[in-house]
Design a protein around this motif. Sequence first.
Motif, mmCIF file in Angstrom:
data_model
loop_
_atom_site.group_PDB
_atom_site.id
_atom_site.type_symbol
_atom_site.label_atom_id
_atom_site.label_comp_id
_atom_site.label_asym_id
_atom_site.label_seq_id
_atom_site.Cartn_x
_atom_site.Cartn_y
_atom_site.Cartn_z
ATOM 1 N N THR A 125 85.735 -30.264 19.300
ATOM 2 C CA THR A 125 84.411 -30.243 19.915
ATOM 3 C C THR A 125 83.433 -30.786 18.888
ATOM 4 O O THR A 125 83.730 -30.828 17.686
ATOM 5 C CB THR A 125 83.977 -28.822 20.329
ATOM 6 O OG1 THR A 125 83.739 -28.051 19.136
ATOM 7 C CG2 THR A 125 85.038 -28.138 21.192
ATOM 8 N N ALA A 126 82.265 -31.175 19.362
ATOM 9 C CA ALA A 126 81.252 -31.695 18.433
ATOM 10 C C ALA A 126 80.895 -30.651 17.385
ATOM 11 O O ALA A 126 80.694 -30.972 16.214
ATOM 12 C CB ALA A 126 80.013 -32.125 19.214
ATOM 13 N N ALA A 127 80.846 -29.392 17.814
ATOM 14 C CA ALA A 127 80.438 -28.313 16.908
ATOM 15 C C ALA A 127 81.507 -27.963 15.881
ATOM 16 O O ALA A 127 81.186 -27.525 14.772
ATOM 17 C CB ALA A 127 80.074 -27.070 17.721
ATOM 18 N N THR A 128 82.773 -28.160 16.242
ATOM 19 C CA THR A 128 83.862 -27.726 15.355
ATOM 20 C C THR A 128 84.584 -28.876 14.654
ATOM 21 O O THR A 128 85.504 -28.627 13.874
ATOM 22 C CB THR A 128 84.901 -26.912 16.145
ATOM 23 O OG1 THR A 128 85.516 -27.768 17.139
ATOM 24 C CG2 THR A 128 84.268 -25.714 16.821
ATOM 25 N N ALA A 129 84.188 -30.113 14.925
ATOM 26 C CA ALA A 129 84.943 -31.267 14.429
ATOM 27 C C ALA A 129 85.165 -31.233 12.920
ATOM 28 O O ALA A 129 86.300 -31.388 12.436
ATOM 29 C CB ALA A 129 84.227 -32.560 14.820
ATOM 30 N N ALA A 130 84.111 -31.012 12.155
ATOM 31 C CA ALA A 130 84.226 -31.041 10.694
ATOM 32 C C ALA A 130 85.041 -29.872 10.160
ATOM 33 O O ALA A 130 85.934 -30.050 9.316
ATOM 34 C CB ALA A 130 82.838 -31.043 10.062
ATOM 35 N N SER A 131 84.771 -28.677 10.652
ATOM 36 C CA SER A 131 85.499 -27.496 10.155
ATOM 37 C C SER A 131 86.962 -27.545 10.572
ATOM 38 O O SER A 131 87.856 -27.187 9.802
ATOM 39 C CB SER A 131 84.837 -26.214 10.654
ATOM 40 O OG SER A 131 84.838 -26.154 12.064
ATOM 41 N N LEU A 132 87.203 -28.005 11.794
ATOM 42 C CA LEU A 132 88.572 -28.101 12.284
ATOM 43 C C LEU A 132 89.355 -29.160 11.519
ATOM 44 O O LEU A 132 90.538 -28.968 11.192
ATOM 45 C CB LEU A 132 88.545 -28.440 13.774
ATOM 46 C CG LEU A 132 89.811 -28.236 14.590
ATOM 47 C CD1 LEU A 132 90.321 -26.805 14.472
ATOM 48 C CD2 LEU A 132 89.547 -28.582 16.053
ATOM 49 N N GLY A 133 88.695 -30.269 11.197
ATOM 50 C CA GLY A 133 89.356 -31.302 10.414
ATOM 51 C C GLY A 133 89.762 -30.804 9.043
ATOM 52 O O GLY A 133 90.856 -31.109 8.551
ATOM 53 N N ALA A 134 88.901 -30.007 8.422
ATOM 54 C CA ALA A 134 89.214 -29.452 7.106
ATOM 55 C C ALA A 134 90.353 -28.444 7.190
ATOM 56 O O ALA A 134 91.273 -28.441 6.349
ATOM 57 C CB ALA A 134 87.972 -28.786 6.520
ATOM 58 N N THR A 135 90.317 -27.598 8.209
ATOM 59 C CA THR A 135 91.373 -26.597 8.389
ATOM 60 C C THR A 135 92.716 -27.258 8.658
ATOM 61 O O THR A 135 93.735 -26.895 8.061
ATOM 62 C CB THR A 135 91.018 -25.651 9.551
ATOM 63 O OG1 THR A 135 89.809 -24.969 9.249
ATOM 64 C CG2 THR A 135 92.120 -24.635 9.777
ATOM 65 N N ASP A 136 92.711 -28.235 9.555
ATOM 66 C CA ASP A 136 93.959 -28.921 9.882
ATOM 67 C C ASP A 136 94.466 -29.762 8.713
ATOM 68 O O ASP A 136 95.676 -29.867 8.485
ATOM 69 C CB ASP A 136 93.767 -29.799 11.122
ATOM 70 C CG ASP A 136 93.747 -28.996 12.412
ATOM 71 O OD1 ASP A 136 93.986 -27.775 12.355
ATOM 72 O OD2 ASP A 136 93.485 -29.586 13.480
ATOM 73 N N GLY A 137 93.548 -30.372 7.976
ATOM 74 C CA GLY A 137 93.962 -31.142 6.810
ATOM 75 C C GLY A 137 94.659 -30.271 5.779
ATOM 76 O O GLY A 137 95.692 -30.653 5.219
ATOM 77 N N ALA A 138 94.095 -29.097 5.542
ATOM 78 C CA ALA A 138 94.707 -28.166 4.583
ATOM 79 C C ALA A 138 96.064 -27.698 5.085
ATOM 80 O O ALA A 138 97.023 -27.561 4.307
ATOM 81 C CB ALA A 138 93.781 -26.978 4.361
#
Length: 276
Positions: A125-138
Amino acid sequence: MAEHRQSRKRRYITWGVAGAAVLAGAGIAAQTSMAATTWPAQKTYTGRAFDACTAPSLAAMKAWKTDGYYGGAAVYVGGKNRGCAQPNLTASWVKSVNTAGWKLIPLYVGAQPPCQTGSSPEKITAATAASLGATDGADAVAKASALGMKAGSPIYLDMEAYDITNKACNDAVLAYVRSFTKTLRAKIYRSGYYGFSSSSAKAVATATDKTDLPGNLWYALWDKKDTTTTDWPWGATQFTGHSRGHQYQVNSKETRGGYTITVDRDSWDAPVAIVG
């Protein structure tokens, strides 16, 4: 990719609706210079590769390697949208197939676009894109590392087809991809990206702002051409220096060394996992 999130029929429909990618984008340099203390030398493989939904048995992998047609194999290391069980994919399996001579391509099925039709266990989602990307990247790094794929290895983020003309959707996807990529690089893993030449890969290749986008592009263009150059849809200066993969055929049922596996075929000239 192999049948793991969407039916093959639906993927062909989605791919076809998006249209053929013919526009040339601005140049993007290969990912050879990244801010980090020490980067291990890139391990590159050039040749044929395959991807299968489930990592084959060790016996099948050894038999297929003896056949000699393929030298690389993509494996789904993780992600909430990974659709197939991986009973064979262990650190021991990775070490053994690496010893047998296989070059492994780590693939992570991360969150999918908000405007993508159908359901996915994890969506951006627009609201979670950055945090989700960091979580998934880790998580991607943790999964690859646990399998024995060392720092310096690439991890290819799988993004399925979506309507890239939907600006809000596309912006959310690129925000997620940038965050995922930054997280990988901070942990000394190279960033890669799998997508369709008509949509998800096109979004990355033609983005005006290249900041923090992946340095290696694996494009799905099912033209049955074993090449990463003659059918490259974008500018000739983009993703050069061993940074391209091409998925050129899907659902190929093949028997090699007595083992039958349904695979997608890939032409490869890009980084592979560092194992050992």
